[in-house]
Write a protein that holds these residues in place. Structure first.
Motif, PDB file in Angstrom:
ATOM      1  N   ARG A  98       0.863  -1.179   0.000  1.00 52.59           N
ATOM      2  CA  ARG A  98       0.000   0.000   0.000  1.00 52.59           C
ATOM      3  C   ARG A  98       0.895   1.223   0.000  1.00 52.59           C
ATOM      4  O   ARG A  98       1.899   1.259   0.690  1.00 52.59           O
ATOM      5  CB  ARG A  98      -0.991   0.004   1.158  1.00 52.59           C
ATOM      6  N   VAL A  99       0.539   2.186  -0.802  1.00 57.86           N
ATOM      7  CA  VAL A  99       1.331   3.403  -0.963  1.00 57.86           C
ATOM      8  C   VAL A  99       0.446   4.583  -0.600  1.00 57.86           C
ATOM      9  O   VAL A  99      -0.731   4.623  -0.968  1.00 57.86           O
ATOM     10  CB  VAL A  99       1.842   3.515  -2.418  1.00 57.86           C
ATOM     11  N   GLY A 100       1.004   5.545   0.110  1.00 58.11           N
ATOM     12  CA  GLY A 100       0.253   6.726   0.497  1.00 58.11           C
ATOM     13  C   GLY A 100      -0.267   7.490  -0.709  1.00 58.11           C
ATOM     14  O   GLY A 100       0.331   7.488  -1.784  1.00 58.11           O
ATOM     15  N   GLN A 101      -1.381   8.167  -0.515  1.00 60.25           N
ATOM     16  CA  GLN A 101      -2.038   8.890  -1.609  1.00 60.25           C
ATOM     17  C   GLN A 101      -1.108   9.910  -2.255  1.00 60.25           C
ATOM     18  O   GLN A 101      -1.102  10.060  -3.471  1.00 60.25           O
ATOM     19  CB  GLN A 101      -3.303   9.586  -1.105  1.00 60.25           C
ATOM     20  N   ASP A 102      -0.288  10.590  -1.457  1.00 64.24           N
ATOM     21  CA  ASP A 102       0.593  11.615  -2.021  1.00 64.24           C
ATOM     22  C   ASP A 102       1.737  11.006  -2.830  1.00 64.24           C
ATOM     23  O   ASP A 102       2.468  11.726  -3.506  1.00 64.24           O
ATOM     24  CB  ASP A 102       1.134  12.537  -0.926  1.00 64.24           C
ATOM     25  N   GLN A 103       1.893   9.694  -2.783  1.00 71.67           N
ATOM     26  CA  GLN A 103       2.950   9.007  -3.535  1.00 71.67           C
ATOM     27  C   GLN A 103       2.411   8.221  -4.730  1.00 71.67           C
ATOM     28  O   GLN A 103       3.188   7.654  -5.498  1.00 71.67           O
ATOM     29  CB  GLN A 103       3.707   8.051  -2.616  1.00 71.67           C
ATOM     30  N   ALA A 104       1.097   8.183  -4.875  1.00 70.38           N
ATOM     31  CA  ALA A 104       0.494   7.425  -5.976  1.00 70.38           C
ATOM     32  C   ALA A 104       0.982   7.970  -7.312  1.00 70.38           C
ATOM     33  O   ALA A 104       1.025   9.176  -7.534  1.00 70.38           O
ATOM     34  CB  ALA A 104      -1.027   7.503  -5.900  1.00 70.38           C
TER      35      ALA A 104
END
Length: 177
Positions: A98-104
């Motif tokens: 899972r990757v943080g939204q700001d890193q998508a």
């Protein structure tokens, strides 16, 4: 346009990560819940994250999990990745992340999958990884395919998909390439 992250450090989760992990999970809760089943309210407390970490590290000590954090150059958590249901005899585990939204869209997921494949082969001696992806998350499917995973047909992947027949199952044979 987002820039591609050149480096993502992967390291084993530790109990000391609790405050930063709670912050990361809380900040990204809504984002994650768009893609995976929501966690209970109790998770989003210090005690809940401490218990979560303790459970993952106990499974790690038994050789069944490798719970990792994805860190940026400054050591800030930008995502998580796990190898779960590790079967050393069969040489297989399930990969998740899972990757943080700001890193998508910044290449973090791809970098993580590439590094987790290397870790699985070189440190754990695994020969194959599997992964399941929601069809509502085509970006994850693209990451899997870009990283050498092959989508399995529904009949071959029934056991991997568990209770959700909508999930897409992928497999990747590991080698020294």
């Amino acid at each position: 346009m987002k820039t591609i992250k050149k480096t993502v450090k992967i390291r084993l989760l530790t109990p000391a990560d609790c405050p930063a992990l709670l912050d990361f999970e809380t900040r990204n809760r809504g984002w994650f819940e768009q893609h995976v089943a929501p966690r209970g309210e109790a998770f989003y407390t210090r005690a809940g994250v401490e218990q979560h970490i303790a459970e993952l590290l106990a499974a790690h000590a038994q050789g069944r999990w490798f719970p990792a954090l994805l860190l940026d150059e400054a050591g800030v958590i930008v995502g998580r990745s796990n190898l779960k249901d590790v079967d050393s005899l069969a040489g297989v585990a399930e990969l998740g992340y899972r990757v943080g939204q700001d890193q998508a869209g910044a290449g973090v997921a791809t970098a993580a999958v590439v590094q987790m494949k290397a870790l699985a082969l070189q440190e754990l001696g695994l020969r194959r990884l599997i992964a399941v992806v929601s069809p509502a998350n085509p970006a994850s499917a693209r990451v899997m395919e870009k990283c050498g995973f092959v989508r399995l047909d529904p009949a071959a992947s029934e056991a991997l998909r568990g209770k959700d027949p909508e999930l897409l199952a992928y497999q990747c044979d590991l080698n020294l390439d």
